[in-house]
Design an enzyme around this catalytic site. Structure first.
Site: not given
Ligand code: HTL
Ligand code: MG
Length: 614
Positions: A277, A360, A388
């Protein structure tokens, strides 16, 4: 510049490996340049550059559908799918979205923002493809964080059963926004170690092959057998999904090679890709948490900037102090430790803190379980993400009137994250739930008072506060609050503005020092302060909230007046019945007519024309 020659993914087919590698660097620079000025999801998008290029090199979007889960890691995808000339408008009002968006491009297979939706979407597309007799690929890119979401895991179960041809690319950087959590996450780490072992063995194999082909043959067969056994325990096999990997997610050549092969496979395949990342930008690699979504920064001298003291921090400080006084307090977050202001709490009370991952629903029902055993759980959760867990709020918490506190952050319009992230439905979806009380503090002191009291009143309580800065409250301050009572901040002779939450500041600004207009901090929505409402019903009334007009605070006031048989002249100000895209919060508030200007206009229409103070 190679990027200048790329107007669509088809232009990638003509590029040689070297040119693709150069293009990757150009794309990184462009992502850094634009995120530096606009803010945005920098680290996630930097980590996915090679993966995006390899996917668009091997597959044929938009005929082949490439889905990005959450859609926040897709800046490279936007740059190579015809939006490089608009990329500088990223997340700005009228500009391109910070997530994938179907209406923005035929290459954006899904509109995203909330996590864990890509796999069910991909399943639907594969089902439709086969029913329609079409022949194209469906590829879903999902991060290790998004894969902690129940939707994703449930979709895997169905995908494995139906055996539809599709490719799932797990983009594993071991990070959600903060460090990723969950048993699968631990397992992925182990697989990566095995990868290193495999690489070492491969090296060993080459040496062994040169020394004694017979011995090598024996060892190799034994290893194949071991690998098979090893794989049997691989959960994806249990789900009926072919697992390949882990492979290096920054090795363009290797990615293209393996994707070309996987294209030919039938049934569902999961390619486990390991990425870093923030790849290619030292500060982001070193601290992917801060650089997950930085505000603007100086690309030459990237430094963390303090965004000021926020409501999230005010909540974090309050709940951290409270936990020292209330041993039964337990705080849960669905993967939003930093966003919800819980870093300090998680360090001071690790034994009463839980990050459940991006789920959630699990956060809310785990809180129910804690409450059933006598704990005092607080679910720290964004308004938009609480959507959610709506059934869990009703079914697992409210029916039994359990003492769960919902600390609802980002309530209202949130700005650059746009329609998928605005927290503008929670009042409507919560106020119909029996037993559940709803409040909105006007400042950090009132937040502290409400939080403390919420732990005492019993039953579920939702306290909503906006994405904004707030004046810090003194440590140790625990003011009393008359639960369920509104507060008159300014008397009036003709009209009263009943403001809920963040719009209180607009109400005070609009009323100014005009003696005709009073202002009420209508800080409790459920229970509504019917006594004060009755007393004020002899004036003209205007309600204002940072929430959909339909079903919000104003609706609750109208219903109460009706039940009390009161018929004052009343106007309800709230967001109109449409989605608001990304943009600056004040501008979106202005468009919605809930700012000071909008309040003045509404009062003028009621015959109370306020002089607009300079
Ligand atoms: C943008 C946003 O709201 C993000 S990005 C992210 C982390 C995603 O991790 P992943 O490993 O999938 O991707 P990475 O960043 O490439 O490591 C979260 C928790 N959120 C908040 C979030 C919380 N809960 C839900 C249902 N959707 C989102 N988008
Ligand atoms: Mg991740």
């Amino acid at each position: 510049m190679i990027l200048e020659r790329v107007n669509g993914p088809e232009d990638l087919k003509a590029l040689g490996l070297e040119e693709l590698q150069l293009l990757a660097e150009e794309i990184r620079s462009e992502i850094i340049r634009v995120t530096a000025q606009n803010g945005g999801h920098l680290a996630s998008s930097l980590g996915a550059v090679e993966l995006v290029l390899a996917l668009h090199r091997v597959f044929d979007s938009p005929k082949d559908r490439i889905l990005f889960d959450v859609g926040h890691q897709a800046y490279a995808h936007k740059l190579v799918t015809g939006r490089k000339d608009r990329f500088h408008t990223l997340r700005q009002e009228g500009g391109i979205s910070g997530f994938t968006k179907v209406s923005e491009s035929p290459h954006d297979a899904i509109t995203a923002g909330h996590a864990s939706t890509s796999l069910a979407n991909a399943l639907g597309m594969a089902l439709a493809r086969d029913l329609m007799g079409e022949d194209h690929h469906v590829v879903a890119v999902i991060g290790d964080g998004a894969l902690t979401g129940g939707m994703a895991l449930a979709a895997l179960n169905k995908i494995g059963e139906l055996q539809k041809r599709m490719l799932i690319v797990l983009n594993d950087n071991e990070m959600s926004i903060s460090e990723n959590v969950g048993a699968l996450n631990k397992y992925f780490k182990e697989l990566q170690i095995r990868k290193w072992v495999q690489d070492a063995e491969k090296l060993g194999k080459n040496i062994l092959e040169r020394i004694s082909p017979q011995l090598f043959g024996l060892v190799d067969r034994a290893k194949e057998a071991a690998k098979l056994i090893l794989h049997q325990e691989n959960p994806f096999y249990a789900w009926g999904i072919r697992y390949i990997g882990p492979v290096d997610g920054h090795d363009l050549k290797g990615l293209i090679h393996i994707l070309e092969h996987l294209k030919a496979l039938d049934g569902p395949t999961l390619l486990h890709v390991v990425t870093k990342k923030g790849k290619g930008y030292k500060v982001a690699e070193a601290d992917p948490i801060y650089w997950h979504g930085p505000p603007g920064f100086d690309p030459k001298k990237p430094e963390k900037v303090s965004k000021g003291y926020s409501w999230s921090q005010a909540f974090g400080d309050a709940v951290t102090e409270l936990a020292h006084m209330e041993p039964r307090l337990f705080v849960l977050t669905p993967a939003m430790r930093e966003g919800s202001g819980l870093v300090r709490y998680s360090l001071e009370h690790p034994e009463r803190y839980l990050d459940v991952g991006i789920c959630e629903d699990v956060a809310v029902t785990t809180a129910a379980g804690l409450a059933l055993k006598g704990m005092k759980p607080v679910v720290a959760i964004y308004s938009t993400f609480l959507q959610r867990a709506y059934d869990q709020v009703i079914h697992d918490v409210a029916i039994e009137n359990l003492p769960v506190v919902f600390a609802i952050d980002r309530a209202g319009i949130v700005g650059a994250d746009g329609a998928t992230h605005h927290g503008v439905f929670d009042i409507a979806y919560l106020r119909t739930v029996p037993n559940l009380q709803i409040a909105a503090p006007k400042d950090a002191l009132e937040l502290r008072a409400m939080l403390k009291k919420a732990l005492e009143v019993g039953g579920p309580v939702a306290i909503r506060y906006p994405r904004d800065n707030v004046e810090r409250a003194p440590e140790g301050a625990w003011p009393e609050i008359a639960w369920g009572r509104w507060e008159v901040l300014k008397e009036g002779t003709e009209a009263y503005i009943l403001a809920f939450g963040k719009t209180l500041r607009y109400a005070l600004e609009a009323a100014g020092d005009d003696p005709r207009v009073g202002v009420v901090n209508a800080r409790f929505l459920k229970p509504l302060d019917r006594e004060m409402l009755r007393a004020l019903s002899r004036y003209k009334l205007l309600t204002v909230e940072d929430h959909q007009r339909m079903g919000g605070f104003g609706s609750a006031v109208l219903e109460a007046l009706n039940e009390m048989g009161l018929k004052p002249e009343i106007q309800v100000l709230g967001l109109p019945d449409r989605f608001f895209e990304h943009g600056a919060i004040p501008s979106l508030h202005r468009q919605a007519g809930i700012d000071a200007e909008g309040i003045r206009k509404a009062l003028a229409a009621m015959g109370v024309a306020l002089v607009h103070e300079r």
